[in-house]
Design a protein around this motif. Structure first.
Motif, PDB file in Angstrom:
ATOM      1  N   ARG B 186      11.628   2.429  -5.915  1.00  0.00           N
ATOM      2  CA  ARG B 186      11.511   3.252  -7.199  1.00  0.00           C
ATOM      3  C   ARG B 186      12.714   4.048  -7.910  1.00  0.00           C
ATOM      4  NH1 ARG B 186       7.204   7.819  -7.007  1.00  0.00           N
ATOM      5  NH2 ARG B 186       8.350   8.783  -8.614  1.00  0.00           N
ATOM      6  N   ILE B 187      13.489   4.421  -6.825  1.00  0.00           N
ATOM      7  CA  ILE B 187      14.899   4.941  -7.297  1.00  0.00           C
ATOM      8  C   ILE B 187      15.437   3.958  -8.220  1.00  0.00           C
ATOM      9  CG2 ILE B 187      17.156   5.675  -6.420  1.00  0.00           C
ATOM     10  CD1 ILE B 187      15.873   6.976  -4.090  1.00  0.00           C
ATOM     11  N   PHE B 188      15.455   2.827  -7.889  1.00  0.00           N
ATOM     12  CA  PHE B 188      16.380   1.450  -8.479  1.00  0.00           C
ATOM     13  C   PHE B 188      15.710   1.618  -9.806  1.00  0.00           C
ATOM     14  CE2 PHE B 188      16.466  -2.939  -9.996  1.00  0.00           C
ATOM     15  CZ  PHE B 188      17.817  -3.040 -10.204  1.00  0.00           C
ATOM     16  N   LEU B 189      14.138   1.424 -10.060  1.00  0.00           N
ATOM     17  CA  LEU B 189      13.575   1.040 -11.108  1.00  0.00           C
ATOM     18  C   LEU B 189      13.748   2.283 -12.158  1.00  0.00           C
ATOM     19  CD1 LEU B 189      10.505  -0.851 -10.346  1.00  0.00           C
ATOM     20  CD2 LEU B 189      12.314  -1.651 -11.225  1.00  0.00           C
ATOM     21  N   THR B 190      13.525   3.445 -11.695  1.00  0.00           N
ATOM     22  CA  THR B 190      13.396   4.760 -12.458  1.00  0.00           C
ATOM     23  C   THR B 190      14.827   5.470 -12.935  1.00  0.00           C
ATOM     24  OG1 THR B 190      12.721   6.115 -10.430  1.00  0.00           O
ATOM     25  CG2 THR B 190      10.920   4.899 -11.854  1.00  0.00           C
TER      26      THR B 190
END
Lengths: 301, 281
Positions: B186-190
């Motif tokens: 999620r860090i990567f996506l957001t």
């Protein structure tokens, strides 16, 4: 029992450290490269020692493919055509690109429009370019008549004359990339600190002296970049030779990539074809190293 | 007096520079104009002498209809769009993921792998084309979208570009998100993807253009007209109708429009991205 479970801290099933995630993130790309880059590369060397027509199982023939290449007149011709094409295109591009970049650096009006105009050829597809230029070179109705007839040349058969066909392809190559390389040069010029010129001016240097002793030496990395990239790219130019002249007339534009394509894909000589590819790879490496040696020496970088 | 002379000389030089630049610029776009002009001509005017830039009989629409009648142009166009867009999405996603991994994580062997990835940038495509063809043959991917899309779906250039960009992104963002219990993906996506927008734009533009213009690879693995891309379709069209220049130019114009559009909309990023690459077919 149920109460106990609810109050207990949630058991962590997979606790991965960030480092593990780093590896996971890299994995898809790495697997892809192993399958579609490294494996084919090793396979290229491996296959070049085989004879294989895709129908029968490959047979090991050692260095035979290379020995045959060494004695193959068509291969000598192709290598020579490719070298001549790549070197003359690159020579034109490095010199004309430099001049054009210099002028771009001095330009004050309409730079955006000019930049767009010069850039357009390098974004077009090679197939489209080949189709357009095949018509441009049409002996009697092509756009070339517009330039050759005032000079007294009529019905110039650019693409069917074995002495003009390769120069015609060089013209196309130079036209396509000139804008791109001159902008690379422009970026190189702009990276040279202004103080250098001011200092020279104070010392009484004339403009041409600034050019000769400041600009050109500091531009060496750019020059080298253009020369290397241009050789590598033009050595691999395929579509114009295939679509405009089909390697002809009499093999005068049968560049190495076209020879490779015909040998391996059309005539299914996989082993012989990869041997050509390996030689091509080595030639490109050698040219790059020579250029690095010629222009890189003494720059201290 | 000398000062006046110097100014005059400067102005004259300036004028000459501009004349040469504009003349060169005209020469650069002349073939493009020639294509557009020819695409509006009836066959009779294509072979007219002297050259007429603006036809007496404007026939672009008829030429357009003729192109769609003669070859399955819509199929080619769809194939090119589908392959280029999907390929670009995959390239951008996986390259950014890998670039992020190289830029912000530490694990054993990272540097060696990175050098290897960089090294593949020096492999000319044609050197590995035949073994690649055999791999695709073994996977049964010839004459398929998979064969067109997957082999080019990750590029070392893309990984390198995104890594360089993400190196400059402060790690505090990521650490703060971790403290808040945000999952790594999620860090990567957001966080990472939105932060990397400029470099993603650069990479997308360049990848789309390369995919759209690609010719040799489709030529090697595609026989069936169903999977022909626009470049391939154009080449076949030319070999069958080699003297129908007005139709050839109409089809070429249609094939060039997407790239031209992107070029004029994103001109600045476009020029920058091409300058940063130096790697194109």
């Amino acid at each position: 029992m149920a109460k106990q479970l609810a109050s207990a801290p949630k058991p962590k099933r997979f606790h991965l450290k960030p480092a593990h995630w780093g590896i996971i993130f890299l994995l898809p790309a790495l697997v892809h490269m192993l399958i579609f880059k490294f494996h084919p590369l090793f396979n290229a060397f491996y296959m070049s020692f085989h004879e294989w027509d895709l129908l029968n199982p490959p047979t090991w023939i050692g260095l035979d493919n290379y020995v045959r290449l060494f004695n193959d007149a068509r291969f000598h011709n192709s290598l020579s055509v490719s070298l001549r094409y790549a070197l003359s295109t690159t020579a034109c591009l490095t010199v004309l690109g430099l001049g054009l970049g210099l002028m771009f650096n001095k330009a004050t009006r309409g730079i955006a429009v000019l930049r767009a105009a010069y850039f357009v050829p390098s974004i077009m597809s090679t197939v489209v370019i080949a189709i357009i230029w095949r018509f441009i070179f049409h002996p009697s109705f092509g756009l070339q008549t517009f330039f050759t007839e005032p000079l007294g040349y009529f019905n110039v058969r650019w693409l069917t004359n074995s002495r003009l066909a390769l120069p015609a392809l060089v013209i196309v190559g130079v036209w396509r990339h000139l804008g791109y390389y001159s902008l690379i040069y422009l970026a190189g010029f702009q990276a040279i600190p202004e103080e250098q010129y001011e200092a020279a001016k104070i010392d009484g240097a004339r403009p041409y002296q600034s050019l000769l002793y400041i600009t050109l030496p500091l531009l060496r990395p750019t020059f080298l970049f253009v020369a290397i990239v241009s050789v590598i790219n033009s050595f691999q130019s395929f579509a114009p030779a295939q679509l405009m002249t089909d390697g002809g007339p009499a093999g005068s534009t049968l560049v190495l990539p076209l020879f490779l394509y015909r040998t391996a894909i059309q005539n299914l000589h996989m082993g012989y074809g990869t041997a050509i590819a390996v030689i091509m790879f080595l030639v490109l490496m050698t040219i790059t190293l020579i250029q690095l040696k010629l222009f890189g020496m003494g720059s201290g970088q | 007096m000398t000062r006046v002379l110097v100014t005059i000389r400067g102005r004259l030089l300036n004028l000459v520079v501009h004349i040469i630049l504009y003349a060169g610029g005209l020469l650069a776009v002349l073939p493009l104009l020639w294509m557009i002009s020819t695409s509006t001509k009836p066959a009779s005017e294509v072979f007219s002498f002297p050259i007429r830039w603006i036809p007496e009989q404007f026939q672009f629409v008829e030429n357009l209809q003729a192109v769609f009648r003669t070859i399955p142009f819509a199929t080619y166009y769809f194939n090119s769009l589908f392959v280029s867009l999907t390929g670009t999405a995959l390239t951008v996603f996986f390259c950014t993921l890998a670039g992020y991994s190289f830029a912000k994580f530490n694990y054993p062997g990272k540097n060696i792998v990175f050098v290897l990835v960089l090294g593949t940038m020096m492999i000319p495509f044609q050197a590995i084309m035949i073994p690649l063809f055999l791999t695709v043959l073994r996977l049964n991917w010839t004459n398929s979208y998979l064969g067109l899309i997957i082999p080019g779906a990750v590029t070392s250039f893309g990984i390198f570009l995104t890594r360089q960009y993400l190196l400059a992104v402060p790690s505090e963002f990521i650490d703060a998100a971790r403290v808040d219990g945000c999952g790594e993906f999620r860090i990567f996506l957001t966080i990472i993807l939105p932060l990397a927008k400029p470099v993603l734009a650069t990479l997308s533009i360049l990848t789309f253009m390369n995919n759209w213009n690609d010719y040799l690879w489709p030529l090697v693995i595609i026989n069936s007209p169903r999977y022909r891309t626009i470049s391939l379709g154009l080449a076949m069209f030319q070999s069958e109708y080699s003297t129908q220049f007005n139709l050839l130019m109409t089809a070429s114009l249609l094939a060039t429009i997407p790239v031209l559009l992107i070029f004029f909309v994103f001109q600045k990023q476009f020029v920058q991205s091409m300058m940063s690459s130096g790697l194109k077919g």
